[in-house]
Design a protein around this motif. Structure first.
Motif, mmCIF file in Angstrom:
data_model
loop_
_atom_site.group_PDB
_atom_site.id
_atom_site.type_symbol
_atom_site.label_atom_id
_atom_site.label_comp_id
_atom_site.label_asym_id
_atom_site.label_seq_id
_atom_site.Cartn_x
_atom_site.Cartn_y
_atom_site.Cartn_z
ATOM 1 N N UNK A 187 37.335 43.825 47.961
ATOM 2 C CA UNK A 187 38.466 43.021 47.870
ATOM 3 C C UNK A 187 38.781 42.726 49.219
ATOM 4 N N UNK A 188 39.299 41.432 49.458
ATOM 5 C CA UNK A 188 39.219 41.275 50.800
ATOM 6 C C UNK A 188 40.819 40.287 50.828
ATOM 7 N N UNK A 189 41.376 40.683 51.971
ATOM 8 C CA UNK A 189 42.728 40.115 51.981
ATOM 9 C C UNK A 189 42.990 39.424 53.527
ATOM 10 N N UNK A 235 32.405 39.722 46.242
ATOM 11 C CA UNK A 235 33.352 39.964 46.843
ATOM 12 C C UNK A 235 34.588 38.965 46.410
ATOM 13 N N UNK A 236 35.892 39.406 46.356
ATOM 14 C CA UNK A 236 37.004 38.833 45.664
ATOM 15 C C UNK A 236 38.195 38.662 46.756
ATOM 16 N N UNK A 237 38.796 37.335 46.807
ATOM 17 C CA UNK A 237 40.026 37.373 47.654
ATOM 18 C C UNK A 237 41.256 37.765 46.999
ATOM 19 N N UNK A 238 42.094 38.382 47.540
ATOM 20 C CA UNK A 238 43.339 38.856 47.096
ATOM 21 C C UNK A 238 44.387 37.638 47.483
ATOM 22 N N UNK A 239 45.260 37.527 46.765
ATOM 23 C CA UNK A 239 46.491 36.499 47.188
ATOM 24 C C UNK A 239 47.613 37.101 47.796
ATOM 25 N N UNK A 240 47.775 38.524 47.635
ATOM 26 C CA UNK A 240 48.836 39.251 48.311
ATOM 27 C C UNK A 240 48.219 40.468 48.508
#
Length: 276
Positions: free
Chosen positions: A133-135, A158-163
């Motif tokens: 996960x990436x932020x 890879x997944x992007x986190x909004x918060x």
């Protein structure tokens, strides 16, 4: 990407996994640099990957277009503050894979002008099957996001986190998740042995079944409920086992376990976060 220098602070297992994935993905080893205090480890990395290795963190940072912070969370504050003067010269994109260290702490330690992205990988990244996960805060531009994602995808998805608060939930699911599956596979193996199967046979059957189920789930358009129902005949053996799981409160237990892991991640973040 092909002309950028990717530098790692720390040459441990996760750094090695990322380096291996990057090279297999086409990155020139000449563009990868590692700072590692252990001489034997530096030599091992140089021989295995054909990359450059140095002892001095700041020297490596000064050469970096992208700097990956791959040190233990407990050591990161001291390392980051020591790197800060070197980073002010060209402000490379920094990726932190240290669990529990929040973005505000990283920014304060490294310097306010240094672009920073948090990454939470998991151990299957060592086999190229990781889930990370990436932020990134709003001031990280699209080019920087694409660069970070390209690097992380070398070890899996890879997944992007909004918060940023979602990072604690992701840690509970994918960060700690491999251990949950190992525990379930271990329990299945032990039960299979009690039912009369030889240990090696039980081990092989459990692992291959887990692999096959995961591949079916990844490659099928059906959701998990439909997949479960597709292998559950009314009145059959699978239904008998699933009813026992359900009556024993498996879903509630899993929910409690992941919530506990999430809460512990929050607690660790607070204890490691420094004074900001």
């Amino acid at each position: 990407m092909k002309t950028k220098t990717l530098a790692f602070i720390g040459g441990g297992n996760m750094a090695s996994a990322m380096i291996n994935g990057l090279i297999e993905d086409g990155t020139d080893p000449a563009h990868i640099l590692v700072a590692e205090p252990n001489q034997a480890r530096r030599e091992q990395l140089a021989v295995r990957f054909g990359i450059r290795t140095l002892e001095d963190n700041s020297e490596v940072a000064r050469q970096a277009d992208v700097l990956i912070l791959a040190v233990k969370p407990q050591a990161l504050e001291a390392v980051a503050k020591d790197l800060s003067p070197a980073l002010q010269q060209q402000a490379p994109l920094c990726l932190s894979i240290a669990a529990g260290i929040r973005h505000a702490s990283l920014q304060a330690w490294l310097g306010e002008d240094v672009p920073v992205i948090r990454v939470m990988p998991n151990t299957p990244a060592m086999l190229g099957t990781g889930a990370s996960g990436l932020y990134a805060p709003g001031d990280i531009n699209e080019t920087q996001r694409e660069l970070a994602e390209h690097i992380i995808r070398a070890t899996g998805i890879a997944v992007w986190l909004d918060d940023e608060s979602q990072m604690d939930a992701l840690t509970a699911v994918s960060g700690s998740g491999p251990a949950y599956f190992f525990l379930f596979m271990e329990a299945m193996q032990n039960s299979a042995i009690k039912l009369g199967l030889p240990e090696k046979t039980a081990h092989l059957l459990v692992l291959q079944t887990a692999l096959g189920a995961a591949r079916m789930a990844m490659e099928s358009a059906s959701d998990l409920t439909d997949l479960r129902n597709s292998v559950t005949s009314p009145g059959g053996t699978t239904e008998a086992a699933l009813n026992i799981f359900s009556n024993g409160g498996l879903a509630q237990l899993v929910d409690q376990a992941l919530t506990g892991a999430r809460d512990r991640s929050i607690s660790l973040s607070e204890s490691l976060g420094g004074d900001e």
